[in-house]
Scaffold this active site. Structure first.
Site: not given
Ligand code: ATP
Ligand code: MN
Ligand code: MN
Length: 369
Positions: A204, A206, A293
């Site tokens: 995703d 963020d 997100d």
């Molecule tokens: P990817 O590249 O697969 O998206 P990512 O490291 O960006 O990997 P994400 O699941 O998008 O993974 O999460 C990004 C960050 O946001 C993580 O550090 C996670 O701890 C934080 N995070 C995600 N969801 C929540 C939530 N519901 N509440 C608090 N923090 C969150």
């Molecule tokens: Mn992510």
């Molecule tokens: Mn995310």
């Protein structure tokens, strides 16, 4: 039996937040094997076991060289008996039996396919698996009632299971930036999550949004979402409002690792015009669905939010564990609380937070634990 070369690796510190974990490392085959077992434990809701394999994998990611014999790992932390057994087997036989059996198991395959649907967690997937549902198509045929998120998850399944690339993340960044500056001039957005850690792809995109004047950010998400929706950018969105101020159990103790910022979990419709790199949309389609997100934080909590949402998930977990066990502090994406001094500690940057925790600063690219 151990030659000098075998002891060449210095023993690393045990918390992942005490060391650099780069994106590119030297022990991919071993780490992939441990990741399968971690994933299987997580899908079986065995969190403790999952974390143990993740920690072992992260230790290997931090090593400066390729491991050829298990003896070279003597004295390293984070490696339990089970992980060491897996590592030894892969080094000696090329593969580990348990890993191969797991990868091929019907349950693992089905759980992966079902939790690959946006809005479906391990609990739901497990219930469906027991009913004989193994794939998204089985699910559609079953006539189960799905919630709004899951319906979107099934509808955009193929797109959402394609990795998002940096170029697409940047294209979405421009759209979100436009939305934010239209509804609240002066607000700023920051790319967070895996892309901030230097990843080339992600599941995703963020973003963290804030405004330098405290309070101006209130209600911002609803406006951003309305703007995006009116422009036709949103295929799905669910906004959760900020519950931080109303919470009774105090800001230092958020339930689990969830924080309380105003946030939006969404699915964007990204068209060819916005992203010139859309080669992955199938056939004649001119757009693709992308998970996005967005989180809004008050300016005073920005550094904590930035640190908390940059990840990786294991790195975050390790920071919190370090804070509690080594410093008697509680770290969240909102604040840092010092239990000994009985006070909240303020910080304006990630560097300051690391310093307050008594840790060497680790930049985002070193947080790929
Ligand atoms: P990817 O590249 O697969 O998206 P990512 O490291 O960006 O990997 P994400 O699941 O998008 O993974 O999460 C990004 C960050 O946001 C993580 O550090 C996670 O701890 C934080 N995070 C995600 N969801 C929540 C939530 N519901 N509440 C608090 N923090 C969150
Ligand atoms: Mn992510
Ligand atoms: Mn995310």
């Amino acid at each position: 039996l151990c030659g000098a070369d075998e002891l060449a690796v210095v023993s690393l510190p045990s918390y992942a937040c005490q060391r650099h974990t780069p994106l590119l490392h030297h022990n991919t085959v071993l780490i992939d094997a441990l990741s399968i077992l971690a994933e299987n434990a997580e899908l079986s809701e065995n969190e403790g076991r999952g974390v143990a394999f993740r920690r072992a994998g992260a230790l290997l990611k931090s090593l400066p060289q390729e491991i050829r014999r298990v003896e070279q790992l003597r004295g390293q932390p984070c490696l339990g008996d089970h992980s060491l057994r897996v590592i030894k087997e892969v080094l000696e036989d090329g593969v580990c039996c348990e890993v191969e059996t797991t990868k091929e198991s019907r349950q693992f395959k089905a759980m992966k396919a079902l939790t690959g649907i946006f809005g479906v967690g391990a609990k739901t997937a497990d219930r469906w698996f027991r009913e004989g549902i193994h794939t998204p198509s089985d699910l559609q045929r079953s006539g189960h009632n799905l919630n709004r998120a899951q319906r979107a998850g099934v509808q955009y399944y193929d797109d959402l299971n394609q990795p998002v690339r940096k170029a697409e993340a940047d294209a979405i960044g421009l759209i979100v930036e436009k939305a934010v500056s239209e509804v609240l001039p002066g607000a700023k957005i920051t790319l967070i999550g895996g892309f901030r850690r230097g990843k080339e792809t992600g599941h995703d995109v963020d973003f963290l949004i804030t405004h330098p004047e405290e309070g101006r950010e209130e209600g911002l998400m609803a406006k951003v979402v309305s703007w995006l929706e009116a422009q036709g950018f949103l295929l799905y969105h669910k906004t959760t409002r900020n519950s931080y101020l109303e919470s009774k159990d105090g800001p230092a103790r958020p339930p689990s690792n969830m924080d309380r910022f105003e946030r939006c979990f969404s699915i964007f419709r990204l068209t060819r015009e916005e992203s010139s790199m859309l080669s992955q949309c199938s056939g004649s389609r001119s757009w693709m669905a992308v998970r996005v997100d967005m989180v809004v934080s008050p300016y005073s909590q920005f550094a904590f939010a930035l640190l908390g949402w940059t990840g990786s998930k294991l790195f975050e977990r390790e920071l919190r564990r370090w804070a509690v066990h080594e410093r008697a502090m509680t770290l969240s994406s909102h604040t840092l609380y010092d239990s000994t001094k009985r006070q909240y500690l303020r910080a304006n940057s990630e560097e300051e937070i690391f310093a307050l925790l008594g840790l060497e600063y680790i930049p985002p690219c070193g947080r790929n634990a």
